[in-house]
Design an enzyme around this catalytic site. Structure first.
Site, short mmCIF file in Angstrom:
data_model
loop_
_atom_site.label_atom_id
_atom_site.label_comp_id
_atom_site.label_asym_id
_atom_site.label_seq_id
_atom_site.Cartn_x
_atom_site.Cartn_y
_atom_site.Cartn_z
N THR A 268 0.83 -1.20 0.00
CA THR A 268 0.00 0.00 0.00
C THR A 268 0.86 1.25 0.00
OG1 THR A 268 -1.66 -1.22 1.27
CG2 THR A 268 -1.92 1.16 1.15
N TYR B 118 -2.48 -11.39 2.66
CA TYR B 118 -2.53 -9.99 3.08
C TYR B 118 -3.98 -9.63 3.38
CZ TYR B 118 -1.38 -4.92 2.71
OH TYR B 118 -1.20 -3.57 2.93
N LYS C 122 -0.02 -11.15 6.67
CA LYS C 122 0.14 -9.78 7.14
C LYS C 122 -1.27 -9.25 7.40
CE LYS C 122 1.01 -5.06 5.89
NZ LYS C 122 1.01 -4.08 4.80
#
Length: 303
Positions: A47, A136, A163
């Site tokens: 990101t 993720y 994550k």
């Protein structure tokens, strides 16, 4: 060789020039800054790396150049999240050819999908991957918060870790508890203020955006948490929490964390702070605020 995901793995920003092309000098500077700061890995195209705003050509160039500059000194993770399965596969193959160690996959964004649909997607994608993969969980961007049972199913497909950037500490602690008998499945915090709690409860590390500009702060916090040096953990947590009221709190929009991170790096003369559209870099007034905060942290932390 099994990849041991541990410690501080910064979600590296993508240094850009004013025309949107890759800033190779800034990239090299940033990588040296991170590695000299003691980080345990580097995550490209997350990101903070503005991955979804970059052309596929720029993404591939970033991976190629970064892997060359890193030169196997730390593990490299590459985000391959995309709305098209074939493009994720192509990016994974490119990452492998450059020497990356693993890829990171979030649910396809834009179209709202169910967990069952994401499982179908992963069952189609995983057999085509040429590198190990990390899951993720990023519900603020993907509109899908992965339940613990779904994470278990994707672990069974071969995931080597997750994550979690949900910002939900209870959920993160449930993940740690659920997979404590699987030490090879890494639980990585994406919310950097959760770093010490993650480690103290048996998690494995953090993808901390602030480690872009202050890597030593986060490495020291990780190390102190690992050995249970609680007074030092408390002191360092105060500094990490200060980031949310200073560098991360300049500007009016939700993009201020990413913009603040890049601006802090520009103030430190590591790379420029040009952003990929639709984002724009901070104004001179905002940059001055960031510079003041950075200077204050430098004096306190002796970084």
């Amino acid at each position: 060789m099994k990849l041991n995901l541990r410690g501080i793995i910064p979600p590296m920003v993508t240094p850009l020039k004013a025309d949107g092309s890759l800033d190779e000098e800034g990239l090299k500077n940033l990588i040296e800054h991170l590695i000299s700061g003691g980080v345990h890995g580097i995550f490209l195209l997350g990101t903070n790396g503005e991955a979804t705003s970059l052309t596929h050509e720029n993404r591939k160039k970033l991976v190629s150049k970064a892997c060359h500059f890193i030169n196997k000194r730390v593990p490299v993770l590459v985000g391959i999240s995309d709305t098209v399965l074939e493009d994720s596969v192509a990016m994974c193959d490119h990452a492998k050819s450059c020497g990356a160690d693993a890829v990171v996959i979030a649910p396809p964004y834009y179209l709202p999908i169910s967990e069952d649909e994401f499982l179908d997607f992963m069952q189609a994608l995983v057999p085509q991957l040429s590198l190990p993969f990390v899951l993720y969980n990023m519900p603020s961007c993907t509109k899908l918060h992965l339940s613990v049972p779904t994470v278990k199913k994707i672990k069974d497909l071969g995931a080597i870790g997750i994550k979690d950037s949900s910002g939900d500490l209870d959920y993160l602690l449930k993940l740690i508890s659920e997979f404590k008998s699987s030490p090879d499945f890494a639980i990585i915090a994406g919310t950097e203020s959760f770093l010490s709690t993650t480690i103290l409860h048996g998690g494995h590390g953090a993808v901390a955006g602030g480690a872009n500009f202050f890597p030593k702060l986060f490495v020291e916090l990780y190390n102190a948490s690992l050995i249970g040096e609680l007074l030092k953990v408390e002191q360092l947590n105060e500094e990490v929490n200060k980031l949310y009221h200073t560098i991360y709190n300049v500007g009016s929009f939700s993009s201020k964390i990413t913009k603040g991170t890049k601006c802090a790096l520009a103030v430190l003369n590591i790379c420029e702070d040009h952003m990929a559209l639709p984002l724009k870099k901070f104004s001179d007034i905002e940059r001055h605020k960031i510079a003041t905060y950075v200077q204050s942290f430098q004096q306190t932390l002796a970084l």
